[in-house]
Design a protein around this motif. Structure first.
Motif, PDB file in Angstrom:
ATOM      1  N   GLU A  59      97.331 -22.777  82.448  1.00  0.00           N
ATOM      2  CA  GLU A  59      97.809 -21.498  82.990  1.00  0.00           C
ATOM      3  C   GLU A  59      99.309 -21.336  82.749  1.00  0.00           C
ATOM      4  O   GLU A  59      99.780 -20.284  82.292  1.00  0.00           O
ATOM      5  CB  GLU A  59      97.504 -21.454  84.488  1.00  0.00           C
ATOM      6  N   ALA A  60     100.061 -22.405  83.045  1.00  0.00           N
ATOM      7  CA  ALA A  60     101.522 -22.334  82.860  1.00  0.00           C
ATOM      8  C   ALA A  60     101.879 -22.224  81.384  1.00  0.00           C
ATOM      9  O   ALA A  60     102.825 -21.518  81.004  1.00  0.00           O
ATOM     10  CB  ALA A  60     102.178 -23.564  83.479  1.00  0.00           C
ATOM     11  N   LEU A  61     101.121 -22.920  80.544  1.00  0.00           N
ATOM     12  CA  LEU A  61     101.382 -22.886  79.101  1.00  0.00           C
ATOM     13  C   LEU A  61     101.186 -21.475  78.548  1.00  0.00           C
ATOM     14  O   LEU A  61     102.030 -20.953  77.805  1.00  0.00           O
ATOM     15  CB  LEU A  61     100.439 -23.877  78.405  1.00  0.00           C
ATOM     16  N   LEU A  62     100.065 -20.856  78.948  1.00  0.00           N
ATOM     17  CA  LEU A  62      99.792 -19.502  78.468  1.00  0.00           C
ATOM     18  C   LEU A  62     100.819 -18.516  79.013  1.00  0.00           C
ATOM     19  O   LEU A  62     101.275 -17.613  78.298  1.00  0.00           O
ATOM     20  CB  LEU A  62      98.375 -19.075  78.866  1.00  0.00           C
ATOM     21  N   GLN A  63     101.202 -18.718  80.252  1.00  0.00           N
ATOM     22  CA  GLN A  63     102.201 -17.828  80.854  1.00  0.00           C
ATOM     23  C   GLN A  63     103.529 -17.930  80.100  1.00  0.00           C
ATOM     24  O   GLN A  63     104.167 -16.913  79.789  1.00  0.00           O
ATOM     25  CB  GLN A  63     102.409 -18.195  82.330  1.00  0.00           C
ATOM     26  N   ALA A  64     103.947 -19.173  79.788  1.00  0.00           N
ATOM     27  CA  ALA A  64     105.211 -19.367  79.059  1.00  0.00           C
ATOM     28  C   ALA A  64     105.130 -18.715  77.677  1.00  0.00           C
ATOM     29  O   ALA A  64     106.093 -18.089  77.206  1.00  0.00           O
ATOM     30  CB  ALA A  64     105.518 -20.853  78.929  1.00  0.00           C
ATOM     31  N   ALA A  65     103.974 -18.864  77.034  1.00  0.00           N
ATOM     32  CA  ALA A  65     103.811 -18.290  75.696  1.00  0.00           C
ATOM     33  C   ALA A  65     103.822 -16.769  75.742  1.00  0.00           C
ATOM     34  O   ALA A  65     104.475 -16.114  74.914  1.00  0.00           O
ATOM     35  CB  ALA A  65     102.519 -18.800  75.061  1.00  0.00           C
ATOM     36  N   THR A  66     103.111 -16.207  76.695  1.00  0.00           N
ATOM     37  CA  THR A  66     103.068 -14.734  76.762  1.00  0.00           C
ATOM     38  C   THR A  66     104.424 -14.167  77.176  1.00  0.00           C
ATOM     39  O   THR A  66     104.837 -13.122  76.682  1.00  0.00           O
ATOM     40  CB  THR A  66     101.960 -14.259  77.722  1.00  0.00           C
ATOM     41  N   ASP A  67     105.124 -14.889  78.051  1.00  0.00           N
ATOM     42  CA  ASP A  67     106.490 -14.447  78.396  1.00  0.00           C
ATOM     43  C   ASP A  67     107.363 -14.400  77.144  1.00  0.00           C
ATOM     44  O   ASP A  67     108.119 -13.449  76.922  1.00  0.00           O
ATOM     45  CB  ASP A  67     107.128 -15.397  79.415  1.00  0.00           C
ATOM     46  N   LYS A  68     107.243 -15.434  76.338  1.00  0.00           N
ATOM     47  CA  LYS A  68     108.064 -15.506  75.123  1.00  0.00           C
ATOM     48  C   LYS A  68     107.657 -14.416  74.132  1.00  0.00           C
ATOM     49  O   LYS A  68     108.507 -13.786  73.500  1.00  0.00           O
ATOM     50  CB  LYS A  68     107.913 -16.895  74.492  1.00  0.00           C
ATOM     51  N   LEU A  69     106.356 -14.203  74.018  1.00  0.00           N
ATOM     52  CA  LEU A  69     105.885 -13.165  73.095  1.00  0.00           C
ATOM     53  C   LEU A  69     106.341 -11.784  73.541  1.00  0.00           C
ATOM     54  O   LEU A  69     106.735 -10.948  72.718  1.00  0.00           O
ATOM     55  CB  LEU A  69     104.358 -13.214  73.013  1.00  0.00           C
ATOM     56  N   ARG A  70     106.300 -11.538  74.826  1.00  0.00           N
ATOM     57  CA  ARG A  70     106.726 -10.217  75.315  1.00  0.00           C
ATOM     58  C   ARG A  70     108.229 -10.036  75.098  1.00  0.00           C
ATOM     59  O   ARG A  70     108.702  -8.952  74.770  1.00  0.00           O
ATOM     60  CB  ARG A  70     106.396 -10.076  76.808  1.00  0.00           C
ATOM     61  N   ARG A  71     108.972 -11.137  75.276  1.00  0.00           N
ATOM     62  CA  ARG A  71     110.434 -11.081  75.155  1.00  0.00           C
ATOM     63  C   ARG A  71     110.866 -10.997  73.698  1.00  0.00           C
ATOM     64  O   ARG A  71     111.741 -10.215  73.348  1.00  0.00           O
ATOM     65  CB  ARG A  71     111.009 -12.334  75.826  1.00  0.00           C
ATOM     66  N   GLU A  72     110.256 -11.822  72.857  1.00  0.00           N
ATOM     67  CA  GLU A  72     110.755 -11.961  71.479  1.00  0.00           C
ATOM     68  C   GLU A  72     109.794 -11.415  70.428  1.00  0.00           C
ATOM     69  O   GLU A  72     110.125 -11.395  69.247  1.00  0.00           O
ATOM     70  CB  GLU A  72     111.056 -13.438  71.189  1.00  0.00           C
ATOM     71  N   ARG A  73     108.626 -11.008  70.818  1.00  0.00           N
ATOM     72  CA  ARG A  73     107.586 -10.465  69.931  1.00  0.00           C
ATOM     73  C   ARG A  73     107.090 -11.479  68.911  1.00  0.00           C
ATOM     74  O   ARG A  73     106.467 -11.110  67.913  1.00  0.00           O
ATOM     75  CB  ARG A  73     108.061  -9.205  69.190  1.00  0.00           C
ATOM     76  N   ARG A  74     107.394 -12.744  69.102  1.00  0.00           N
ATOM     77  CA  ARG A  74     106.848 -13.777  68.214  1.00  0.00           C
ATOM     78  C   ARG A  74     106.925 -15.129  68.913  1.00  0.00           C
ATOM     79  O   ARG A  74     107.694 -15.314  69.865  1.00  0.00           O
ATOM     80  CB  ARG A  74     107.576 -13.819  66.885  1.00  0.00           C
TER      81      ARG A  74
END
Lengths: 254, 267
Positions: free
Chosen positions: B133-148
């Protein structure tokens, strides 16, 4: 994937004699060989290439001063040192330029530091505390402010001379502020202002963004860099420092 | 890192102090406390490379894995942007050293090469202990912030043909089940389940294997600089032997101008 190059810089018409012959070349809409050559000065051409517009007389005047100021960082500069390593060994000029550009891109004394200094100068405003806060925000991991040299607690006279010369340009704003506040700023930094800091202030006064500033900083240093490399290529390598090496894992140093 | 005082710079004038070794003319060459020529009698070049860089003597399986990571991405394709520099240099009759050196420099890129690899190294290293859950959250946060997200998705095609042979090699060498490799694939599965259509690419797997082997970020950055090297000399050579200027000649109509209309230079 596109099979064509897309550009807003270069426009030319095909010549029916060959697919590789062009004609009526325009740069950003200006007739290159019919109008720019012979009428545009070198610094105006640089301005056009990096901004897409012709400069005003004030802009080209300050850019010209900066171009002269940066044209030769001198043989003690690490990027010039790298280029001279190419020259002294007989490497071609292109190799010396590659060597110089690699070192000049760095975050210490190079384009990376320039970007941090430009960021600080652009956001700091006029109040002394705001400037020191902005420089602290852009400091490296040792706390060194960008635009200052850790080599000495003092600013070199040559840097101050350069700052004064650039500061006489009509567009000088940050440069003028920096000239007025250099003693207190150097005291606060506990080291002297560097030419990189002065260049960052000039590029900020010119309204350049970080990418434009970095491009010009890298480019404008190359004439003197290459001159020093070419000079060394004509000298004996024993006239160039090789330095001593102390291998502290070895008990009987050669 | 602490700040260096001007007096410390004065103490460094004219010499360099090192633990790495060096060249002692007419006597020896040394590397990290060893005579280089004695130390490497039974070693391969890649052993020396890794020892000199890291200060560690890695296990044979670790060395073979790292060498395989260079091998599996050594594509002699002159279209790939960094290789193209070497190939154009050959076609233009520039020297191999300049062409290959410049191709290596261009590997310091944003959408492939060092950029995504280092981003993946940082991300997987930072989140290896995270729950799903935390891993996916960190990844989606990064994707939303940086788009990659470095190591996931790919600029040219979605699937990465290097994953399967790399994992086969890792399994054969007993390195397929390290915590960072498992984290890299956990994230791949989590992203595939969600709305993010981004599959794992070589940058994530390569980074995870380097992390599992215990290399530092600086070690990894150095390795990445030349990890694509194998494809560069052959394309330089081939196009140095082909017609001069014969690689990718660009006709006038292959350049599309989308700038301002004609105007006069001001007086």
């Amino acid at each position: 994937m596109s099979e064509r190059i897309h550009t807003r810089i270069w426009d030319e018409s095909p010549d029916p004699r060959s697919p590789f012959l062009g004609q009526n070349v325009r740069l950003f809409g200006y007739d290159y060989y019919g109008d720019l050559v012979g009428r545009a000065r070198w610094v105006e051409m640089l301005w056009l290439l990096f901004t897409g517009e012709a400069p005003t007389p004030d802009q080209s005047a300050l850019l010209e001063r900066l171009a002269v100021a940066l044209a030769n960082p001198g043989p003690r500069d690490p990027s010039v040192h790298a280029a001279m390593c190419g020259g002294v060994g007989g490497s071609p000029p292109a190799a010396s330029l590659v060597a110089a550009l690699a070192v000049a891109s760095g975050d210490h004394g190079g384009a990376g530091e320039l970007r941090r200094a430009m960021s600080a100068w652009a956001t700091a405003g006029e109040a002394f505390d705001r400037v020191t806060d902005a420089l602290t925000d852009q400091a490296d991991d040792t706390g060194m402010w960008p635009g200052f040299s850790p080599l000495s607690h003092h600013t070199a006279h040559s840097v101050l001379d350069c700052l004064a010369a650039l500061g006489r340009a009509s567009l000088a704003r940050r440069l003028t502020w920096l000239h007025q506040h250099e003693p207190s700023l150097s005291d606060a930094a506990r080291c002297g202002l560097s030419l990189t800091g002065v260049a960052a202030a000039a590029l900020t006064d010119l309204g350049m963004d970080l990418d434009q500033g970095e491009a010009l900083f890298l480019l404008l240093r190359l004439p003197g860099t290459l001159a020093h490399a070419v000079e060394q290529s004509g000298k004996r390598h024993k006239q160039f420092p090789f330095f001593a090496l102390n291998d502290i894992t070895r008990s009987d140093d050669a | 890192m602490s700040r260096v005082d001007p007096k410390d710079y004065e103490a460094r004038i004219g010499h360099v102090t090192t633990r790495l070794g060096g060249f002692f003319p007419g006597h020896s060459a040394r590397v990290r406390g060893h005579d280089l020529h004695e130390f490497t009698v039974d070693k391969r070049w890649f052993d020396l490379y890794l020892f000199s860089l890291t200060g560690r003597e890695l296990g044979d399986n670790e060395r073979d894995m790292l060498e395989a990571l260079w091998t599996f991405t050594s594509y002699p394709d002159p279209r790939i942007w960094n290789n193209r520099v070497a190939a154009l240099a050959g076609s233009s009759r520039a020297s191999a050293a300049l062409g290959i050196g410049a191709a290596i420099a261009v590997t310091d890129a944003d959408i492939y090469g060092l950029g995504p690899c280092l981003a993946a190294f940082d991300f997987i290293g930072a989140h290896v202990a995270d729950s799903d859950e935390a891993l996916l959250q960190a990844a989606t946060d990064k994707l939303r912030r940086e788009r990659r997200l470095g190591g996931y998705g790919r600029p040219v095609v979605a699937e990465d043909e290097r994953i399967a042979p790399t994992m086969a090699k890792a399994r054969a060498l007993g390195l397929a089940d390290g915590p960072h490799v498992r984290t890299a694939f956990r994230l791949d599965a989590l992203l595939a389940e969600g709305r993010w259509r981004m599959r794992i690419n070589y940058a994530a797997l390569c980074s995870a294997l380097h992390l599992d082997i215990g290399l530092t970020r600086d070690d990894y950055e150095c390795i990445l600089a030349t990890i694509f090297l194998g494809g560069m000399p052959p394309v330089w050579k081939e196009h140095n032997q082909e017609a001069a200027g014969g690689l990718f000649p660009i006709p006038v109509d292959a350049v599309h101008y989308d700038g301002v209309t004609p105007r006069r230079w001001p007086d």
